[in-house]
Design a protein around this motif. Structure first.
Motif, PDB file in Angstrom:
ATOM      1  N   GLU A 153       1.066  -1.196  -0.112  1.00 52.53           N
ATOM      2  CA  GLU A 153       0.040   0.061   0.578  1.00 52.53           C
ATOM      3  C   GLU A 153       1.100   0.942  -0.396  1.00 52.53           C
ATOM      4  O   GLU A 153       0.011   2.715  -0.498  1.00 52.53           O
ATOM      5  N   GLU A 226       1.544   7.620   6.780  1.00 49.68           N
ATOM      6  CA  GLU A 226       0.470   6.692   6.289  1.00 49.68           C
ATOM      7  C   GLU A 226       0.233   5.681   7.555  1.00 49.68           C
ATOM      8  O   GLU A 226      -1.082   5.537   7.941  1.00 49.68           O
ATOM      9  N   ASN A 230      -3.571   6.726   8.541  1.00 46.46           N
ATOM     10  CA  ASN A 230      -4.489   5.309   8.112  1.00 46.46           C
ATOM     11  C   ASN A 230      -5.031   4.893   9.330  1.00 46.46           C
ATOM     12  O   ASN A 230      -6.278   4.528   9.570  1.00 46.46           O
ATOM     13  N   GLY A 233      -7.384   7.678  10.522  1.00 49.79           N
ATOM     14  CA  GLY A 233      -8.533   6.862   9.903  1.00 49.79           C
ATOM     15  C   GLY A 233      -9.872   5.988  10.340  1.00 49.79           C
ATOM     16  O   GLY A 233     -10.789   5.771  10.188  1.00 49.79           O
ATOM     17  N   GLN A 234      -8.958   4.942  10.903  1.00 48.15           N
ATOM     18  CA  GLN A 234      -9.500   3.068  10.622  1.00 48.15           C
ATOM     19  C   GLN A 234     -10.437   4.475  12.529  1.00 48.15           C
ATOM     20  O   GLN A 234     -11.629   3.360  12.452  1.00 48.15           O
ATOM     21  N   LYS A 239     -13.496   9.368   6.869  1.00 45.03           N
ATOM     22  CA  LYS A 239     -14.638   8.648   4.995  1.00 45.03           C
ATOM     23  C   LYS A 239     -13.100   8.988   3.962  1.00 45.03           C
ATOM     24  O   LYS A 239     -12.738   8.145   3.270  1.00 45.03           O
ATOM     25  N   SER A 240     -12.060  10.319   4.764  1.00 46.16           N
ATOM     26  CA  SER A 240     -10.894   9.830   3.835  1.00 46.16           C
ATOM     27  C   SER A 240     -10.475  11.013   5.097  1.00 46.16           C
ATOM     28  O   SER A 240     -10.715  11.378   5.670  1.00 46.16           O
ATOM     29  N   TYR A 259      -5.963   8.160   2.989  1.00 49.85           N
ATOM     30  CA  TYR A 259      -6.659   7.262   3.066  1.00 49.85           C
ATOM     31  C   TYR A 259      -8.006   7.676   2.652  1.00 49.85           C
ATOM     32  O   TYR A 259      -8.867   8.477   1.697  1.00 49.85           O
ATOM     33  N   PRO A 260      -8.972   5.913   2.113  1.00 50.77           N
ATOM     34  CA  PRO A 260      -8.361   5.089   2.226  1.00 50.77           C
ATOM     35  C   PRO A 260      -7.000   4.079   1.939  1.00 50.77           C
ATOM     36  O   PRO A 260      -7.072   4.841   0.574  1.00 50.77           O
ATOM     37  N   TYR A 270     -10.076  -3.400  -5.698  1.00 45.25           N
ATOM     38  CA  TYR A 270     -10.633  -1.664  -4.880  1.00 45.25           C
ATOM     39  C   TYR A 270     -11.484  -0.859  -6.118  1.00 45.25           C
ATOM     40  O   TYR A 270     -11.549  -1.027  -7.264  1.00 45.25           O
ATOM     41  N   ASN A 274     -10.899   5.031  -4.165  1.00 44.46           N
ATOM     42  CA  ASN A 274      -9.667   4.643  -3.628  1.00 44.46           C
ATOM     43  C   ASN A 274      -8.595   5.439  -4.075  1.00 44.46           C
ATOM     44  O   ASN A 274      -7.069   5.024  -3.495  1.00 44.46           O
TER      45      ASN A 274
END
Lengths: 648, 365
Positions: A153, A226, A230, A233-234, A239-240, A259-260, A270, A274
């Motif tokens: 990623e 990242e 990430n 974000g999680q 949303k982003s 993100y994501p 995906y 994304n």
């Protein structure tokens, strides 16, 4: 013998004419083969070759240290030259077993038309081996290349990915021409009917490799960014989101997280959304982070001074037909207080005083409303309307970053101008492009766009931003232990077209700032779109920012304490980067030679200026040797040797 | 006698060198195509080599048979030929590439029109030789051979093989010329036949295209000019010394008919200008010696036969070379002794044998 004599005359004539006529084709051959040869030969070479669309090996994408981000690995593909197939049915049957394909599909491919056709591309090595063992006439295996992203990623939204034959997103798309290796695709000898004769070994033996693209990204910093983004974000159900790390002095992008995330090795799994690089394409209303620009502009214009105080209406203030609110009621605040507490009312008063024309002018000076020109597909321009169309409420809203649209890249670059002493830099992502033969095709150097504000204003606004991260500020969670930082929180309401107004539940939380604030190395922005649990930039984005900045400073070996508040003139440890201000090592002993090593020429000359000595300079870059040595007496002529700076 | 041996030796040498070289070039030119179409790269080579052996036997036999025998057989032969040419057009004939030109006997297919060339020479030699006194003065005696000649030409043209048909007509006129026919009659013949030839050309789209391609091959590069351009490119690729035997690229199915009518282009590519000059030079030897033999012939029939077969070989080589080099519009004429094709090879060898037979019986004029 009348007849005989005439016949003999004619025979004799024939005996001369016939051989003489043979000289015609002979002369013609001489012309074609000797006189006109060069041109014909060139034509012959050109038309004996047919370009077959075989993907050449794509050039790699590497980070600034040469670490691979995208590489091409050879994989076999199976093809057929249809005229050479002897038994179509049997060939299709055997191949269907070897390749796990339907026989009908293969028969279809073998049956239609003449010439070269791919049967199955990028097969497993075992499948290729089976096909090779079958040794079917007209069927061959050709090595092609497949794109592989070894870090999965990591940096996917920057790199993009490659479809069947070309880059579809990110750098893979925008630098397609360089990466794919020019037009020198593979060629094979062809015949009159346009298909290849040469059976299995007809490929041009010398592979054409595309150019190597070296990005400004640093794999480690990218990883920090990242990882932090990430996780947040999680956790927040965002949303982003995006995070950008920029090298202050140069505008180099050291990291862009989006993100994501997605894994470009399996991009087909995906959804389209994304693939978006949120940092360059997502346009949002910046909210309070924009107050930095508002106040910097007012300072630059000399309308206010840091010490001026404003009455902040105890949390409510009317502009025309609208009411501006603060989260907490504030009474009197200094200009610094407005930024520190993030008062909308205070910012409104500053903005209205600045006026819409000057407001727009400064916004543009900071690079808003124009693309940065970063090499990513689909960069957003943001939204900055002409000032002449603004109402008073528009101007008020813009003062605290509502009603205007920016990309994260524009925003981080604007704040970077403050960190960089007022100079707006052109952000860039591609360091250099080197052809497969080692020739440098393109090399990027830092580029100034314009001066946005004076260095003095930059220092003043920096001091205010430092207070944001201080214990009393809205962004105290962005504190990075051991370092002094400067920043600003942002919590913007999102405009909802459904409600035809600002949403009470959808926010964009952000934090932007730079570190170390006294000699900035990094400018970093974290944007989190629609966090679910908490919405405040100071709560949601600031810790992410602190994590990225802390890890990056540590990774870059910017030693802690270098610019802790209260010790601005402390001797700098070795390896510290000194930006802008000449700082002198061993400054306490003026009559002995200071240690100039590591300083730039300008810094070294600044130090030597006080010493009444001549200077002899050799080379460029940073000082690597000096005579006399540090600690020795000052000589009438000091010699310094410089070498280009080597990045640590 | 010594002179005769010398002449014969030169002709035999030229013929044998052309045949051997031709067979080698056929292998080089056709190996790829043969490998693809027949699974045997030597397919055309082997067949040509066998025909070569047969052709040499025929040549030796013909040189031993007194040529006078052909004078007696001339009338039956021409009748047989006309019958066979007609039979080819019947369902008995074998069709290939939209043309019916062959009889199939087992694995071998024979092209009657090839043998017709030689028969026409023999027949005209007999007819004109017997009337050697009147030919120059009385044009009417040309009518009978002309009717037969036109019959053969029309039958061949119906196959359709316009190239061979025109060539046979030209060959006949050449013999009239040598026999001493008045130039007026020959000119009249040319004028009378030209509208017919023009009609036959314009009737067929592909013939018009061939003419256009000849006039401007580069313009028609992708279409009708393709073959000629490929031929040019092959010559250009070869240069002075060529790419070496087997080193040419054009034959990789670039150059259509590379082993038959366009074999000289392969020679040009692989053996260079030097190779082309040698091949053309060998035809020069055959032509020069052939005319010498004709002039030394003991009788009118021998002289006209020798002149006729010389014309047949020389004119065919000349036209083929000029076509391949873009000096004449494309015609389906093989290079004698050289191009792939058994009928052509056997006919040329028989012609050379007859020439030798005339030579052996001839003397200084």
């Amino acid at each position: 013998m009348r007849w005989n004599s005439r016949a003999h005359l004619r025979l004799r004539l024939l005996g001369v004419v016939l051989p003489a006529l043979l000289l015609l084709p002979l002369g013609r051959a001489f012309y074609l083969q000797v006189l006109d040869r060069a041109e014909l030969k060139e034509l012959a070479v050109r038309q004996n070759r047919m370009v077959v669309k075989v993907q050449p090996r794509r050039g790699p994408i590497v980070d600034r240290n040469g670490q691979p981000l995208a590489i091409s690995v050879p994989v076999p593909s199976v093809y057929a030259v249809r005229e050479e197939i002897q038994e179509k049915g049997k060939t299709a049957l055997l191949l269907s077993q070897a390749l796990g394909m339907k026989k009908g599909v293969l028969l279809n491919k073998l049956g239609n038309g003449n010439g070269f056709v791919w049967l199955k591309r990028r097969v497993a090595p075992e499948e290729a081996e089976k096909v090779a063992d079958l040794d079917l006439p007209g069927v061959g295996v050709q090595e092609e290349s497949r794109r592989y992203y070894p870090n999965l990623e990591l940096a996917a939204s920057v790199l993009g990915f490659v479809g069947v034959d070309k880059g579809l997103e990110g750098i893979e798309c925008s630098l397609e021409d360089q990466l794919k290796g020019g037009s020198s695709t593979r060629v094979l000898k062809r015949d009159a009917k346009g298909w290849a004769y040469t059976p299995l070994d007809f490929w041009d033996s010398s592979p054409t490799v595309g150019a190597t693209v070296q990005l400004t990204l640093d794999r480690s910093i990218q990883f920090f960014a990242e990882q932090a983004l990430n996780a947040a974000g999680q956790k927040l159900g965002a949303k982003s989101g995006s995070a950008i790390v920029m090298e202050t002095e140069t505008g180099r992008i050291l990291a862009i997280a989006s993100y994501p995330p997605f894994n470009p090795n399996e991009f087909s799994r995906y959804r389209q959304e994304n693939f978006r690089n949120q940092a360059s394409s997502f346009i949002f209303e910046p909210g309070s982070t924009f107050k930095v620009i508002t106040i910097a502009s007012a300072l630059e214009e000399g309308i206010f001074d840091e010490k001026d105080i404003f009455f902040c209406g105890n949390g409510s203030y009317r502009v025309a037909d609208a009411t501006i609110n603060d989260n907490l009621p504030y009474g009197w605040l200094t200009l610094k207080g407005i930024l520190q507490k993030s008062s909308n009312i205070g910012a409104t008063k500053v903005g209205l005083e600045l006026g819409r024309e000057r407001f727009e002018e400064y916004a543009r000076r900071f690079g808003l409303g124009e693309k940065t020109g970063i090499l990513l597909p689909g960069e957003g321009r943001g939204m900055l309307r002409k000032a002449s169309s603004w109402t008073q409420v528009d101007t008020a809203a813009a003062s605290f970053g509502q009603g205007i649209g920016v990309t994260a890249l524009q925003m981080v670059n604007a704040v970077n101008a403050i960190a960089n002493g007022g100079l707006l830099m052109r952000p860039y992502l591609v360091e250099k492009i080197v052809s497969s033969s080692g020739e440098i095709i393109q090399m990027r150097r830092p580029q100034e766009i314009r001066r946005a504000i004076s260095p003095e204003t930059a220092v003043k606004i920096t001091r205010m931003m430092e207070s944001v991260v201080g214990p009393e500020g809205s962004g105290y969670r962005a504190r990075v232990p051991g370092y002094e930082t400067a920043g600003k929180t942002g919590t913007a309401q999102k405009f909802s077209s459904k409600q035809n107004g600002y949403s009470e539940s959808s926010f964009v939380a952000s934090f932007v700032g730079f570190a170390p604030s006294r000699s900035p190395v990094l400018t970093v922005l974290v944007v989190i779109d629609e966090p679910k649990e908490n919405t405040y930039g100071g709560v949601v984005a600031a810790p992410v920012w602190a994590e990225i900045v802390g890890k990056t400073l540590n990774y870059l070996q910017i030693e802690p304490g270098a610019s802790e508040p209260g010790r601005p003139d402390a001797p700098l440890p070795k390896g510290t980067r000194v930006a802008g201000r000449p700082d002198v090592k061993n400054a306490g002993a003026p009559m002995s030679m200071p240690d100039l090593k590591g300083l730039t020429l300008r810094e070294a000359l600044g130090v030597l200026a006080d010493m009444e000595c001549g200077v002899k300079i050799e080379g460029t870059g940073v000082v690597v040797r000096q005579s006399p040595e540090p600690g020795e007496g000052v000589a009438p002529v000091v010699r310094i040797g410089l070498m280009p700076r080597i990045r640590t | 006698m010594k002179r005769t041996l010398k002449i014969n030796a030169a002709v035999i040498l030229a013929v044998v060198v052309l045949m051997v070289l031709g067979t080698i070039m056929i292998y080089s030119a056709s190996a790829v195509k043969a490998g693809r179409d027949f699974g045997d790269g030597g397919f055309f080579f082997k067949r040509q080599a066998l025909f070569g052996v047969a052709a040499l036997s025929v040549m030796i036999a013909m040189s031993l048979i007194p040529y006078g025998a052909w004078e007696r057989l001339a009338a039956p032969l021409i009748i047989l030929t006309i019958v066979l040419l007609a039979a080819v057009l019947s369902p008995l004939g074998h069709t290939s590439n939209n043309a019916t030109r062959w009889f199939r006997i087992g694995p071998v297919s024979l092209q009657v029109a090839e043998f017709a060339k030689l028969v026409v020479v023999i027949y005209l030699a007999r007819y004109l030789g017997r009337r050697s006194e009147e030919v120059g003065s009385d044009s009417r005696i040309l009518i009978r051979p002309l009717v037969l000649l036109v019959t053969v030409v029309v039958l061949v043209a119906c196959e359709p093989d316009l190239g061979t048909a025109i060539f046979i007509g030209l060959l006949g006129c050449g013999m009239f010329f040598v026999a001493g026919a008045p130039l007026r009659s020959l000119a009249g013949l040319a004028i009378a036949s030209s509208p017919l030839i023009a009609f036959l050309i314009l009737k067929q789209e592909f013939r018009v295209q061939r003419i256009q391609a000849f006039l401007n091959p580069w313009k028609e590069y992708e279409g009708s000019g393709f073959q000629l351009v490929q031929s040019f490119l092959a010559f250009g690729d070869g240069g002075v010394f060529g790419t070496g035997l087997g080193g040419g690229k054009s034959k990789l199915l670039f150059l259509p008919e590379s082993h038959t009518d366009f074999i000289l282009a392969v020679v040009g590519e692989e053996l260079g200008f030097v190779g082309v000059a040698v091949v053309i030079g060998l035809y020069g030897v055959i032509v020069t010696k052939g005319i010498q033999i004709a002039r030394r012939a003991p009788d009118s029939f021998g002289m006209l036969t020798a002149a006729g077969v010389t014309l047949m070989i020389g004119l065919q080589a000349l036209i083929n070379a000029m076509v391949v080099l873009g000096l004449l519009p494309t015609k389906g004429l093989p290079l004698p002794f050289f191009s792939y094709g058994g009928s052509s090879l056997l006919t040329s060898a028989a012609a050379a044998g007859i020439l030798m037979s005339v030579s052996t019986r001839g003397s200084e004029p």
